[in-house]
Scaffold this active site. Structure first.
Site, PDB file in Angstrom:
ATOM      1  N   SER A 102       0.806  -1.211   0.000  1.00  0.00           N
ATOM      2  CA  SER A 102       0.000   0.000   0.000  1.00  0.00           C
ATOM      3  C   SER A 102       0.848   1.273   0.000  1.00  0.00           C
ATOM      4  O   SER A 102       1.606   1.522  -0.923  1.00  0.00           O
ATOM      5  CB  SER A 102      -0.953  -0.033   1.204  1.00  0.00           C
ATOM      6  OG  SER A 102      -1.902   0.986   1.150  1.00  0.00           O
ATOM      7  N   ASP A 239      -2.343   6.279  -3.334  1.00  0.00           N
ATOM      8  CA  ASP A 239      -1.177   5.659  -2.717  1.00  0.00           C
ATOM      9  C   ASP A 239      -0.696   4.537  -3.621  1.00  0.00           C
ATOM     10  O   ASP A 239      -1.185   4.366  -4.736  1.00  0.00           O
ATOM     11  CB  ASP A 239      -1.496   5.170  -1.307  1.00  0.00           C
ATOM     12  CG  ASP A 239      -2.612   4.133  -1.285  1.00  0.00           C
ATOM     13  OD1 ASP A 239      -3.393   4.086  -2.245  1.00  0.00           O
ATOM     14  OD2 ASP A 239      -2.711   3.369  -0.302  1.00  0.00           O
ATOM     15  N   ASP A 241      -1.022   1.341  -3.934  1.00  0.00           N
ATOM     16  CA  ASP A 241      -1.929   0.339  -4.511  1.00  0.00           C
ATOM     17  C   ASP A 241      -3.278   0.934  -4.875  1.00  0.00           C
ATOM     18  O   ASP A 241      -4.196   0.218  -5.264  1.00  0.00           O
ATOM     19  CB  ASP A 241      -2.100  -0.851  -3.580  1.00  0.00           C
ATOM     20  CG  ASP A 241      -2.877  -0.525  -2.311  1.00  0.00           C
ATOM     21  OD1 ASP A 241      -2.929   0.660  -1.930  1.00  0.00           O
ATOM     22  OD2 ASP A 241      -3.447  -1.454  -1.706  1.00  0.00           O
ATOM     23  N   ASP A 243      -5.821   2.215  -3.287  1.00  0.00           N
ATOM     24  CA  ASP A 243      -7.080   2.050  -2.567  1.00  0.00           C
ATOM     25  C   ASP A 243      -7.426   3.311  -1.783  1.00  0.00           C
ATOM     26  O   ASP A 243      -8.479   3.394  -1.152  1.00  0.00           O
ATOM     27  CB  ASP A 243      -7.068   0.818  -1.653  1.00  0.00           C
ATOM     28  CG  ASP A 243      -6.025   0.881  -0.548  1.00  0.00           C
ATOM     29  OD1 ASP A 243      -5.201   1.820  -0.533  1.00  0.00           O
ATOM     30  OD2 ASP A 243      -6.020  -0.031   0.302  1.00  0.00           O
TER      31      ASP A 243
END
Length: 446
Positions: A102, A239, A241, A243
């Site tokens: 992440s 960010d 990833d 999400d």
């Protein structure tokens, strides 16, 4: 022995904590737990990753573990975490695997599993996977070995999904997009352009090592500068990833997750799509959001910190919108988890539809000054039972009245107690927070 799964999968420094061996063993254990469906023939899994260099060897280990367990594997390549969740459902897979840490720096990585339908795993399934580590069924042989293929159209399927969810086009909007040198570097600009936005990209040159480095939703300075210099209407930051989504208005001001939730709640309420006229947030959301929602006739349900708890509450209560101040926003009518691209598109959709600037829309709420003090080196286990601390909190709450609040929370990973205070004036918030931090030190000191 400490639990292997954290609040969002298994994470650690790749190659040291998160090794190829552990990735292999985890995938074998996960196959035993998550592939026990009713599918005729071999079970199916999808595997995606962000662009970290370590994702390459970890992907190879995960795919090997799954195929050797008799699971067919579709490699999705580099895609956002919410894309893997969506494609788990869209491709009718028994489960999905995402390799990402992440918003963490490049040396870290993680393994996250999704159940059928792209759902996050409950604790009991994670516990079963841990219990199966290093044991279980013998490997598949011959015709029972899983087959591995690549999904050439995976990105296109996801882009179409998020684009089709937007109720109106973004023609005429100039947007700076910060992809954090992460998983959204290709799909996010394409999605925005398809709905008509003029897109300027930064943080869109991942090299495997620069993910989240000086860019993305945790470091907004570069985006703020780019928005100003390009005269953009707004900036969107993801960010590593994707999400998460945070935003920057045309004047350079930050629009955080609470403000985004407030804007989207009003949009959904007006459209009749805000289920039960309720918004789900965590205890860390700013009091200003709760006051604004109350004024708009929107109920607010609070959960512990963590997007998984927000999601659990949303499903339990059949709510449609929830999220965190950090930019994890869940639009449950369109996604099974937090989705930064989806959030950014719907936020910009509100700007376009309303014909108002993002900084104007963000005034839906007034952020009360929020002061957070981390008190380290104390016995956090005594925080809930300390009468001295409880009395101090009661006095502080009475002093703040309806325009402030206090939150004392033990850290889940460190010997530390977090003291958070909100008040109408920043100086008052600091004063009360420092006073309570002193009580924590005296009451809980070792």
């Amino acid at each position: 022995m400490a639990r292997l799964f954290g609040t969002d999968g298994v994470r650690g420094v790749a190659g040291r904590d998160l090794t190829a061996t552990l990735a292999l063993d985890l995938s074998i254990a996960a196959a035993q737990v998550l592939a026990a469906g009713e599918r005729a023939g071999r079970p199916l899994a999808v595997v995606g990753r962000d662009p970290r260099a370590s994702g390459e060897f970890l992907e190879a280990a995960v795919v090997a573990g799954l195929a050797s367990s008799g699971v067919d594997v579709i490699r999705l390549g580099v895609l956002p975490t919410p894309a893997v969740a969506h494609l788990t459902d869209d491709l009718d897979a028994d489960f999905g695997v995402m390799l990402s840490a992440s918003h963490n720096a490049a040396p870290d990585n993680g393994i996250k599993f999704f159940a059928r339908g792209g759902q996050k795993l409950p604790d009991e399934l994670e516990n079963q996977i841990e219990a199966n580590l290093g044991g279980g069924a013998p490997p598949a042989v011959g015709a029972d070995v899983g087959r591995v293929s690549d999904a050439a159209e995976a990105a296109e399927h996801y882009i179409r999904h998020v684009v089709e969810s937007v109720p109106n086009r973004l023609d005429g909007l100039r947007v700076v997009l910060d992809c954090a040198n992460g998983a959204a570097s290709e799909v996010a600009p394409e999605a925005l352009r398809r709905v008509g936005a003029e897109v300027i990209t930064i943080g869109d040159r991942p090299d495997g090592l620069n993910i989240n480095e000086g860019c993305g939703s945790t470091q907004l300075e570069a985006l703020q500068e780019a928005v100003r210099s390009h005269g953009a209407d707004a900036g969107i930051a993801h960010d590593g990833d994707a999400d998460r989504c945070l935003a920057v208005a045309g004047d350079g001001s930050v629009v955080d997750g609470d403000q985004i939730l407030g804007i989207l709640a009003l949009e959904l309420q007006e459209a009749g799509s805000l289920a039960k006229d309720t918004l789900v947030v965590t205890v860390m959301s700013n009091l200003g959001l709760k006051l604004a929602m109350k004024e708009a006739g929107i109920a607010v349900v609070e959960t512990p910190v963590g997007d998984r708890y927000v999601l659990e509450e949303m499903k339990a209560g059949a709510y449609s919108l929830g999220g965190e101040q950090s930019g994890h926003v869940v639009l449950l009518d369109h996604a099974s988890t937090g989705d930064g691209l989806l959030t950014g598109l719907h936020l910009l959709g509100a700007v376009s539809r309303r014909g108002r600037s993002l900084d104007e829309l963000a005034k839906v709420m007034t952020r009360l000054p929020q002061v957070l003090i981390n008190v380290r080196g104390v016995d956090k286990s005594r925080a809930a039972s300390s009468s001295e601390l409880a009395e101090a909190v009661t006095r502080a709450e009475a002093e703040l009245g309806d325009t402030g609040r206090v939150l004392i929370r033990s850290s889940g990973t460190e010997p530390m107690v977090r003291v958070m205070v909100e008040a109408a004036a920043e100086s008052h918030a600091h004063e009360v927070a420092e006073r309570l931090a002193d009580v924590v030190r005296s009451a809980l000191g070792r």
